[in-house]
Write an enzyme that holds these catalytic residues in place. Structure first.
Site, short mmCIF file in Angstrom:
data_model
loop_
_atom_site.label_atom_id
_atom_site.label_comp_id
_atom_site.label_asym_id
_atom_site.label_seq_id
_atom_site.Cartn_x
_atom_site.Cartn_y
_atom_site.Cartn_z
CB ILE A 145 -0.97 -0.01 1.21
CG1 ILE A 145 -1.93 -1.21 1.10
CG2 ILE A 145 -1.75 1.30 1.30
CD1 ILE A 145 -2.76 -1.48 2.35
CB CYS A 184 4.19 0.31 9.28
SG CYS A 184 3.72 1.37 10.64
NE ARG A 193 -5.48 -3.64 11.34
CZ ARG A 193 -5.92 -3.72 10.09
NH1 ARG A 193 -6.16 -2.61 9.41
NH2 ARG A 193 -6.11 -4.89 9.51
CG ASP A 233 -10.28 4.16 6.74
OD1 ASP A 233 -11.47 4.52 6.63
OD2 ASP A 233 -9.88 3.01 6.48
CD GLU A 278 -10.90 0.33 13.69
OE1 GLU A 278 -10.28 1.34 13.33
OE2 GLU A 278 -11.10 -0.66 12.95
CG HIS A 327 -11.16 -0.27 9.26
ND1 HIS A 327 -10.46 -0.73 10.35
CD2 HIS A 327 -10.52 -0.77 8.17
CE1 HIS A 327 -9.46 -1.49 9.94
NE2 HIS A 327 -9.47 -1.53 8.62
P1 NAI Z 1 2.76 -4.94 3.66
O1 NAI Z 1 3.06 -6.10 4.55
O2 NAI Z 1 2.85 -5.10 2.18
O3 NAI Z 1 3.70 -3.72 4.07
C1 NAI Z 1 3.95 -3.32 5.39
C2 NAI Z 1 5.29 -2.61 5.41
O4 NAI Z 1 5.50 -2.08 6.71
C3 NAI Z 1 6.48 -3.55 5.09
O5 NAI Z 1 7.31 -2.98 4.08
C4 NAI Z 1 7.21 -3.62 6.42
O6 NAI Z 1 8.62 -3.77 6.27
C5 NAI Z 1 6.87 -2.27 7.02
N1 NAI Z 1 7.14 -2.17 8.45
C6 NAI Z 1 7.20 -3.19 9.36
N2 NAI Z 1 7.55 -2.67 10.57
C7 NAI Z 1 7.70 -1.34 10.39
C8 NAI Z 1 8.08 -0.27 11.25
N3 NAI Z 1 8.40 -0.49 12.53
N4 NAI Z 1 8.14 0.98 10.75
C9 NAI Z 1 7.85 1.21 9.44
N5 NAI Z 1 7.51 0.24 8.57
C10 NAI Z 1 7.43 -1.01 9.06
O7 NAI Z 1 1.32 -4.44 4.09
P2 NAI Z 1 0.28 -3.59 3.23
O8 NAI Z 1 -0.57 -4.50 2.42
O9 NAI Z 1 0.98 -2.48 2.56
O10 NAI Z 1 -0.67 -3.03 4.41
C11 NAI Z 1 -0.18 -2.11 5.37
C12 NAI Z 1 -1.18 -2.02 6.49
O11 NAI Z 1 -2.37 -1.39 6.03
C13 NAI Z 1 -1.67 -3.39 7.04
O12 NAI Z 1 -0.80 -3.87 8.03
C14 NAI Z 1 -3.02 -3.05 7.62
O13 NAI Z 1 -2.87 -2.76 8.99
C15 NAI Z 1 -3.44 -1.77 6.88
N6 NAI Z 1 -4.65 -1.98 6.07
C16 NAI Z 1 -5.71 -1.14 6.26
C17 NAI Z 1 -6.87 -1.29 5.52
C18 NAI Z 1 -8.04 -0.35 5.68
O14 NAI Z 1 -9.15 -0.66 5.19
N7 NAI Z 1 -7.90 0.79 6.35
C19 NAI Z 1 -6.99 -2.35 4.52
C20 NAI Z 1 -5.78 -3.14 4.34
C21 NAI Z 1 -4.67 -2.95 5.10
#
Ligand code: NAI
Length: 343
Positions: free
Chosen positions: A154, A201, A230, A254, A259, A291
């Protein structure tokens, strides 16, 4: 396979019934969230399908295991609501690692534009034939610096969108993506240089309250904070203080720390017990969505298709590429990377 679905809405039912047409899966859709109080509903089922605000802590997992349930299919990417260490050896946890990074990244940009161009204010005004521009002054995104915390699927799509607006993109991630061409900086530098800060993240023990009082103090005065990841990444009380002191120029949320009992439901007839959220919502420079960032037709179809495939693969040979456990990503311990069953 009989599957108990929790926290379901009409849009879940439609997409899942479509994805599972003709498959040997039998769904029961519960409106209730999964928790210690509702876990008894799972008795007699083979699997559970859960969403972001369902609780899968040790107590709930223990009951599921006692009912003979060996698989939980999360219909979401994040899994901070699951005690994956406790689940290991008892209940297999499957998830949908990606369904539409575009849905979430585009929602983040929609919130940003709405907030800084005061679209939500203008919409209300013109509905009452108030065509005044007083108080609607925004600012150009072109030339501004956006800081992206977490450059996974994302975060990287959001970076591309921001580049399209002519913004300078800075990033922080403990695991930088070598092929991304992004300018990685330290966390303090990200805080101090960003005009807009966007969180992408996962929520872990390390990232809980990564945006707290001291972090906010390091930011540029007037920074715009976007959180579509989150809620608990942000200390909501510190955010409120940051807004009251004008250190934070605007916040687009969001997700919200507390929540679980509020979002996804119509609470318009109730008195909101959460004073911090209520106060945040009264602020003219705070925009809250419930959300909703994932909620596109494409994302819902991908979620349903992947969840159904996860369950069918698991039923076939007890293995699933989208299984997760506490060893995930630790290369020497991760059995899945060796094409073996997680346990
Ligand atoms: P992803 O797993 O592809 O990317 C997460 C990134 O965060 C990775 O590059 C990881 O190295 C990095 N990361 C890990 N620890 C970290 C730290 N301490 N500081 C900075 N970066 C760190 O996950 P994706 O698909 O990009 O999703 C990200 C987040 O978005 C999910 O974990 C989820 O919580 C949230 N999400 C929210 C949605 C919504 O409807 N609001 C829907 C889908 C996801």
């Amino acid at each position: 396979m009989r599957i108990a679905f929790f926290d379901t809405k009409e849009y879940d039912r439609e997409s899942f019934l479509r994805a599972a047409e003709g498959m040997a899966l039998q769904f029961t859709f519960f409106d209730a969230r999964l928790s210690a109080d509702t876990v008894r509903l799972c008795e007699g089922y083979d699997a559970v399908c859960a969403f972001v605000n369902d609780t899968l802590d040790a107590a709930v997992l223990e009951r599921l295991y006692a009912f003979g349930i060996r698989v939980v299919a999360l219909r979401c990417a994040g899994f901070n609501n699951v005690d994956v260490r406790y689940a290991y050896g008892k209940v297999h946890v499957l998830r949908v690692p990606a369904y539409s990074p575009y849905a979430v990244a585009e929602h983040a940009m929609a919130m940003l534009l709405t907030s800084i161009r005061r679209i939500h204010k203008a919409y209300n005004r013109t509905r009452e034939f108030n065509f005044s521009l007083e108080g609607l002054t925004g600012f150009d995104l072109h030339g501004k610096t956006v800081g992206i915390l977490g450059t996974g699927k994302i975060g990287r799509v959001f970076a591309e969108i921001c580049k399209g607006f002519g913004m300078e993109v800075l990033a922080y991630d403990p695991f930088p993506a070598a092929d991304s061409g992004l300018a990685y900086v330290s966390l303090p530098e990200l805080f101090s240089r960003s005009d807009i800060l966007s969180l992408h993240c996962p929520l872990t023990e390390e990232t809980r309250h990564v945006i707290d009082g001291p972090a906010i103090a390091q930011m540029k005065k007037g920074v715009v904070l976007l959180n579509t990841s989150r809620g608990a990444l942000v200390d909501a009380k510190a955010l409120l203080e940051g807004i009251k002191s004008r250190q934070i120029g605007a916040a687009c949320l969001d997700v919200y720390e507390e929540e679980t009992d509020i979002f996804f439901e119509d609470n318009s007839g109730h008195i909101l017990e959460d004073d911090v959220l209520a106060r945040l919502i009264t602020m003219p420079n705070v925009l809250v969505t419930s959300h909703q960032a994932f909620l596109t037709r494409e994302a819902l179809d991908n979620i349903a298709r992947t969840t159904v495939n996860n369950l069918l693969n698991f039923a076939k040979d007890g293995k699933c590429l989208n299984e997760l456990c506490y060893r995930c990503g630790k290369s020497e311990e991760c059995r899945k990377q060796r094409q073996e069953k997680c346990f």
